[in-house]
Structure formats: C-alpha cells, structure tokens
Design a protein around this motif. Structure first.
Motif, short mmCIF file in Angstrom:
data_model
loop_
_atom_site.label_atom_id
_atom_site.label_comp_id
_atom_site.label_asym_id
_atom_site.label_seq_id
_atom_site.Cartn_x
_atom_site.Cartn_y
_atom_site.Cartn_z
N PHE A 46 0.83 -1.20 0.00
CA PHE A 46 0.00 0.00 0.00
C PHE A 46 0.86 1.25 0.00
O PHE A 46 0.56 2.23 -0.69
N GLU A 47 1.95 1.23 0.77
CA GLU A 47 2.83 2.38 0.84
C GLU A 47 3.41 2.74 -0.52
O GLU A 47 3.45 3.92 -0.90
N CYS A 48 3.84 1.73 -1.27
CA CYS A 48 4.40 1.99 -2.60
C CYS A 48 3.35 2.58 -3.54
O CYS A 48 3.63 3.51 -4.30
N ALA A 49 2.14 2.01 -3.48
CA ALA A 49 1.07 2.52 -4.33
C ALA A 49 0.71 3.95 -3.97
O ALA A 49 0.46 4.80 -4.84
N LEU A 50 0.69 4.25 -2.67
CA LEU A 50 0.35 5.59 -2.22
C LEU A 50 1.41 6.60 -2.65
O LEU A 50 1.09 7.71 -3.09
N ALA A 51 2.68 6.22 -2.54
CA ALA A 51 3.76 7.10 -2.98
C ALA A 51 3.65 7.38 -4.47
O ALA A 51 3.83 8.52 -4.92
N TYR A 52 3.36 6.34 -5.24
CA TYR A 52 3.22 6.50 -6.69
C TYR A 52 2.05 7.43 -7.02
O TYR A 52 2.16 8.32 -7.87
N ARG A 53 0.91 7.25 -6.33
CA ARG A 53 -0.27 8.06 -6.62
C ARG A 53 -0.01 9.52 -6.26
O ARG A 53 -0.38 10.44 -7.00
N ASN A 54 0.63 9.75 -5.11
CA ASN A 54 0.99 11.12 -4.75
C ASN A 54 1.87 11.76 -5.82
O ASN A 54 1.66 12.91 -6.22
N ALA A 55 2.85 11.00 -6.29
CA ALA A 55 3.78 11.53 -7.28
C ALA A 55 3.07 11.86 -8.59
O ALA A 55 3.32 12.92 -9.19
N MET A 56 2.18 10.99 -9.02
CA MET A 56 1.48 11.22 -10.27
C MET A 56 0.59 12.46 -10.20
O MET A 56 0.46 13.20 -11.18
N LYS A 57 -0.01 12.70 -9.05
CA LYS A 57 -0.92 13.82 -8.92
C LYS A 57 -0.21 15.14 -8.67
O LYS A 57 -0.68 16.20 -9.11
N LEU A 58 0.93 15.11 -7.97
CA LEU A 58 1.57 16.35 -7.53
C LEU A 58 2.73 16.80 -8.43
O LEU A 58 3.19 17.93 -8.31
N ALA A 59 3.19 15.94 -9.31
CA ALA A 59 4.33 16.30 -10.16
C ALA A 59 3.97 17.47 -11.07
O ALA A 59 2.81 17.66 -11.46
N SER A 60 4.98 18.26 -11.40
CA SER A 60 4.79 19.39 -12.30
C SER A 60 6.10 19.65 -13.01
O SER A 60 7.10 18.94 -12.80
N GLY A 61 6.12 20.70 -13.82
CA GLY A 61 7.36 21.07 -14.48
C GLY A 61 8.43 21.51 -13.50
O GLY A 61 9.62 21.56 -13.84
N GLU A 62 8.04 21.83 -12.27
CA GLU A 62 8.99 22.29 -11.26
C GLU A 62 9.59 21.14 -10.45
O GLU A 62 10.65 21.31 -9.84
N MET A 63 8.90 20.01 -10.40
CA MET A 63 9.43 18.85 -9.68
C MET A 63 8.88 17.58 -10.30
O MET A 63 7.67 17.45 -10.51
N SER A 64 9.77 16.65 -10.59
CA SER A 64 9.40 15.45 -11.33
C SER A 64 8.67 14.44 -10.46
O SER A 64 8.73 14.48 -9.22
N GLU A 65 7.99 13.50 -11.14
CA GLU A 65 7.32 12.40 -10.44
C GLU A 65 8.32 11.60 -9.62
O GLU A 65 8.02 11.18 -8.49
N GLN A 66 9.51 11.36 -10.17
CA GLN A 66 10.50 10.54 -9.49
C GLN A 66 10.93 11.17 -8.17
O GLN A 66 11.02 10.48 -7.14
N LEU A 67 11.17 12.48 -8.16
CA LEU A 67 11.60 13.13 -6.93
C LEU A 67 10.50 13.10 -5.87
O LEU A 67 10.77 12.83 -4.69
N ILE A 68 9.28 13.38 -6.27
CA ILE A 68 8.18 13.35 -5.30
C ILE A 68 7.97 11.94 -4.76
O ILE A 68 7.74 11.74 -3.56
N ARG A 69 8.09 10.97 -5.64
CA ARG A 69 7.93 9.59 -5.19
C ARG A 69 9.02 9.21 -4.19
O ARG A 69 8.74 8.53 -3.19
N GLU A 70 10.23 9.64 -4.42
CA GLU A 70 11.32 9.34 -3.48
C GLU A 70 11.07 9.98 -2.12
O GLU A 70 11.33 9.38 -1.08
N ILE A 71 10.55 11.21 -2.13
CA ILE A 71 10.23 11.88 -0.87
C ILE A 71 9.14 11.11 -0.13
O ILE A 71 9.23 10.89 1.09
N CYS A 72 8.11 10.68 -0.85
CA CYS A 72 7.03 9.93 -0.22
C CYS A 72 7.51 8.58 0.30
O CYS A 72 7.15 8.17 1.42
N ASP A 73 8.32 7.90 -0.47
CA ASP A 73 8.88 6.62 -0.01
C ASP A 73 9.67 6.82 1.28
O ASP A 73 9.56 6.01 2.22
N GLU A 74 10.45 7.89 1.34
CA GLU A 74 11.23 8.18 2.55
C GLU A 74 10.31 8.43 3.74
O GLU A 74 10.56 7.95 4.85
#
Length: 269
Positions: A46-74
């Motif tokens: 569930f944690e991995c899925a939640l991190a991925y969903r956060n990243a997909m929704k919050l990513a923008s030209g200012e911060m990539s999906e990968q960076l947001i996902r890493e923050i959420c995973d942490e």
C-alpha cells in the motif's frame, strides 16, 4: 515468536482488498488497465502505491514524479503511522460515503482522500524541519485538488472529506480522529494574530458543507455543525450547532455523527 510476528506484520487486509478489486476493475474495464496496473497492480505494498499516486498527482514542471515519489517513499519508511492513517481514511470513506462502493475508489478517484494523503507527507516534512518542501507540497495540493491544508496542521486518522472542493485548514488547526467534513469547510482564524489561532476539532465531529469554524475555539467530540454555519465560540460535546453565528440547537442526535452522516436537524439515529 519472531517468525509469527513477521507473518502477522505482512497481513494487510486493506491492501489485499484493493488489489483484488483492481484485478476485477481491469477485467470489467480493460481500457483502464494501464492506469490500474501502474497505480496498484505493479506495487507490492500500500505504501508503494500511495507514494506513486501522490507523485502522479503532484508532479509538475517544477518537480518530477521521481523526486516526489522518493520523498514519499522516505516518509512512509520513516513514519509507518502515515500509511496506517491512510488505511483508516480509506475505510472511513468506504463506510461513510454512499458513493464509495470499493476500497479502490478513494485511492484512484477521490480527491479528498488523495489531498489528505499528500498533506500527511507534507506534515512529516514540516516535522522534519523541511519547511520549504512542505510548502511546495501544500502549494501543489491546493493547485491540483482545490484543497488548502497547512502542513503544520495536525489531523488524525479515519478522516473523510467528501467532494473536498474549497477545503481550507489553517496552520494551528487540530482535527481529531474519525472526523467527517464536506466541501467548502473552513477551519480558519479571525484576524492577523500569529499564535494559536485556529479551531480544535474533537474526535467524531461532523462538519456540514460550507461551514466556517473560526478562531482558537474547541468543537467538542461527537458534535455536529450544520451546513452553512459560522462557528465563533466553543461547542459542547455531543451537541448540534447551526446558524450565523452558530448556536446550540440540540443534541447531536446519535452517538457518532461523523459515521452516520446524519445532517438533518431534529432527527435521531
């Protein structure tokens, strides 16, 4: 004993149910197969899925999906209570929202649930002293979902925010466990004071659509705030308030108004 505990720690009925529902959803609607696989079936927890969903929704030209996902995973690795609260939130939405028929829906489609999960990561960042990153998350949640929750606010578990449009929760607000609120609710201040200036919402409170709760006031546990009310003073527990300004108009009508979602004045469950 250690092996038994390890086995018990792997039991996750919420995630198991989401995974099973995802498989059925792909069978029912193959055109959504790519989305459902990437959001749910490609993940082991569930944690991995939640991190991925956060990243997909919050990513923008200012911060990539990968960076947001890493923050959420942490965040989820450092503080397991974040995802445990997320599980409680899913159960709350399923039990209280008549439009929610599967555990799958909040994770994929409901912006109220998604906004609260992104806030939980922002709050973790805030508590770690990473204030600017927390503010970035707050900004993106506001831009993406139309929900503005200050990362310093304290929000409990089992939260259901239905529809969620135009929700505002201020910096020193506290929201207890098992609280339900509808769209356009404001938990705000009454001026420019810089200290403790926002409401404290007790456990089990139901806040109706468009209600404004203003100032450093306390809303007692298991109370109801009627839709459109403006609350400026403390509210006793297990009571109902309504009006502009709001006044006590009776008892809460039931033991757990946030669960029954009964918003009709003068009714009992």
């Amino acid at each position: 004993m250690a092996q038994t505990r390890a086995q018990l720690s792997e039991v996750d009925p919420v995630w198991d149910r989401i995974s099973q529902e995802a498989k059925q959803a792909v069978a029912d609607e193959p055109l959504l197969g790519g989305m459902i696989h990437s959001c749910i079936l490609h993940h082991s927890t569930f944690e991995c899925a939640l991190a991925y969903r956060n990243a997909m929704k919050l990513a923008s030209g200012e911060m990539s999906e990968q960076l947001i996902r890493e923050i959420c995973d942490e965040a989820y690795a450092a503080d397991p209570s974040l995802a445990l609260a997320g599980r409680a939130d899913i159960v709350a939405v399923y039990e209280r929202d008549p439009a929610c028929h599967r555990f799958l829906q909040p994770l994929l489609f409901f912006k109220g649930f998604q906004a609260v999960q992104a806030y939980r990561v922002a709050n973790w960042l805030w508590r770690q002293g990473r204030r600017d990153m927390a503010y970035f998350f707050q900004m993106r949640v506001s831009e993406t979902f139309g929900v503005d929750i200050h990362p310093a606010a304290r929000i409990g578990k089992g939260i259901m925010i239905d529809h969620a449009h135009s929700i505002v929760i201020g910096e020193t607000a506290v929201v207890g466990d098992n609280v339900s609120m509808l769209h356009s609710v404001t938990l705000g201040g009454t001026g420019k004071e810089e200290e403790d200036r926002h409401p404290k919402i007790g456990d089990g409170v139901l806040i109706g659509a468009g209600a404004k709760v203003l100032g450093n006031i306390s809303i007692g546990c298991c109370s109801r705030i009627a839709a459109g009310s403006v609350v400026l003073h403390d509210v006793p527990e297990k009571s109902t308030v309504a009006g502009v300004p709001a006044k006590v108009v009776g008892e809460a009508g039931c033991a757990q108004p946030s669960v029954t979602m009964d918003q009709l004045l003068g009714t009992k469950s």
